[in-house]
Scaffold this active site. Sequence first.
Site, mmCIF file in Angstrom:
data_model
loop_
_atom_site.group_PDB
_atom_site.id
_atom_site.type_symbol
_atom_site.label_atom_id
_atom_site.label_comp_id
_atom_site.label_asym_id
_atom_site.label_seq_id
_atom_site.Cartn_x
_atom_site.Cartn_y
_atom_site.Cartn_z
ATOM 1 N N LYS A 217 0.805 -1.162 -0.118
ATOM 2 C CA LYS A 217 0.005 0.196 -0.129
ATOM 3 C C LYS A 217 0.830 1.140 0.164
ATOM 4 C CE LYS A 217 -3.430 2.462 2.737
ATOM 5 N NZ LYS A 217 -4.314 2.442 3.692
ATOM 6 N N GLU A 223 10.567 -4.560 4.825
ATOM 7 C CA GLU A 223 10.430 -5.968 4.053
ATOM 8 C C GLU A 223 10.178 -6.109 2.641
ATOM 9 O OE1 GLU A 223 8.740 -5.088 6.666
ATOM 10 O OE2 GLU A 223 8.953 -6.456 8.562
ATOM 11 N N GLY A 274 -4.608 -1.577 5.009
ATOM 12 C CA GLY A 274 -4.044 -2.601 4.528
ATOM 13 C C GLY A 274 -4.540 -4.140 4.933
ATOM 14 N N ARG A 275 -5.180 -4.120 5.881
ATOM 15 C CA ARG A 275 -5.769 -5.463 6.168
ATOM 16 C C ARG A 275 -6.937 -5.783 5.443
ATOM 17 N NH1 ARG A 275 -4.580 -2.529 10.202
ATOM 18 N NH2 ARG A 275 -6.231 -1.665 11.878
ATOM 19 N N GLU A 360 -4.769 -6.795 14.696
ATOM 20 C CA GLU A 360 -4.208 -5.273 14.217
ATOM 21 C C GLU A 360 -5.223 -4.351 14.366
ATOM 22 O OE1 GLU A 360 -2.573 -4.272 10.288
ATOM 23 O OE2 GLU A 360 -0.859 -4.794 11.087
ATOM 24 N N HIS A 391 -5.160 -33.285 17.405
ATOM 25 C CA HIS A 391 -4.295 -34.090 17.767
ATOM 26 C C HIS A 391 -2.925 -33.147 18.310
ATOM 27 C CE1 HIS A 391 -5.812 -37.850 16.139
ATOM 28 N NE2 HIS A 391 -6.549 -37.076 15.194
ATOM 29 N N LYS A 500 9.750 -0.774 14.100
ATOM 30 C CA LYS A 500 10.226 -0.566 12.873
ATOM 31 C C LYS A 500 11.360 0.609 12.965
ATOM 32 C CE LYS A 500 5.998 -0.885 9.867
ATOM 33 N NZ LYS A 500 4.760 -0.405 9.244
#
Length: 535
Positions: A217, A223, A274-275, A360, A391, A500
């Site tokens: 965005k 990253e 963003g999400r 978030e 399990h 960050k």
Amino acid sequence: MPMPSSLRCDHTAAWQDLQRHYDTAGRDFDLRRAFAQQPGRFEALSLEAPYVFADLSKHLVDDTAQALLLRLARECGLESRRDAMFSGEAINNTEQRAVMHFLLRQPDAAPDAAVPGAPAWRDDLRAVQSTRDAMLAYAERLRADPAITDVVNIGIGGSDLGPQMATLALADAARAAETGGPPRKRMHFVSNVDGHELASVLETLRPEGTVFLIASKTFTTAETMTNAASAKAWFLARGGTDTARHFAALTTNVEAARAFGIERTFGFWDWVGGRYSLWSAIGLPLAIAIGAESFRAFLAGAHAMDAHFRTAPLERNLPVRLGLLDVWYRNFHGFATRCVAPYHHALRRLPAYLQQLEMESNGKRVDCDGQVLPFGTSPVVWGEPGTNGQHAFFQMLHQGTDVIPVEFIAVRRAAHDLPGHHGKLLANALAQAQALMQGQPDAGGHRHFPGNRPSGFFVLDALDPAALGALIALYEHRVFVSGALWGINSFDQWGVELGKVLAKDIEPRLASGDTAGLDASTAGLLARLRGSPAA
Ligand code: F6P
């Protein structure tokens, strides 16, 4: 800045009444007794929303709790807060932004007047439609291009989790949409700055057969920028020539993409969080995987859930009912986590996707006015697909000391034809929910199961694009509901910033060894990571 006609949950009369009700009846509520006393409980507490049937009858609510929670929603002004979002008001108050991801799934043909306040975003809708057309035309061209065999999405957070989760979820739809043209593209998702991830993907690629989608965005995320630069360097070093053909950007920051050397850009807008961006150009990998028609069906499913959230009475409104249960569990029962158990292998990334969506959005300790909250907000959301989780951690769900509500998601029709499997899968989902509720209270010692452990159960008819779109939109709106009641801004994420900034300070120190001004632990670890433990 206070939200339009809204009241924080703990400032309402309903909140006090809920506390009283919890103290007198809620704490000792027993599901087994409730089913025995109320033969129609399943019918009364199950809901039909678009593409999603939800059984809420195994939740710890009686009629009084239900009524008080609905009163709480009304006293908090939930409906006006919801309408403020749908009419394009700047409800993300810390960034002064509207929150209009719903617009991305508004079908071309639907009159914009269907939503209150529509004229406020008529221009945005036009931009949405033309960008969507361009992106889907590109997706179709790429699908038809036999020279391209691999597509690599480079992005993180919302620019990775949504498209990756949905591409996995709809792999069968992608297979079904095959037209006899070139084989489907191999889809790769690279998010981590850890070079092991990108390196292992690059190893499998040829530059001339690969398209890189740089999804960000902001087009500043460290990253993604690091991975994008390495991918470009790899492409050029391996003899790749036509970067214009092999790189595209999905971003609101067209300038930065251009500066990076990318000519083909699909844009979106600052009113898409963003999400919440899977429905925008960030969904391009999904569109490449399933095709334009299926992508439109995916949007249409989400749009149907938008209409349900916007218009269904609160009593029959599934996102509202779920958000209210979330508040009831978090703030009155004190449950701090919720387990999501999708009984479908293709939904294996859904818990990871929901972690960002919910934690978030609602992992906040102050309200919209910056006041510290005296109650808990986002639960920890976690999970694994069934039956694998059975399990691993289901032992704790059944016999551990904490009560953890579980959300089962089952799909009625399988997309494979292996005999026997699907029946076993569905039987396990039903049995786990039943066991959590019934328990084995008469057995002693290690065989004792207390039971009365709550769960919800969603049923989709098929895991197709429309149903997945509806399911995700359901989760988005449910997060909106609890966030609205808690009085928080569910659409910012200041909590990710500090780390960050500190990483930027530490990175050069790792090279130089300078530990001046660092706390003793960080300095010691930095030295250890540099290979000089005695420093
Ligand atoms: O982690 C913070 C965050 O800003 C998320 O909200 C977002 O989805 C992610 O980083 C990626 O951001 P971008 O798409 O701008 O690269």
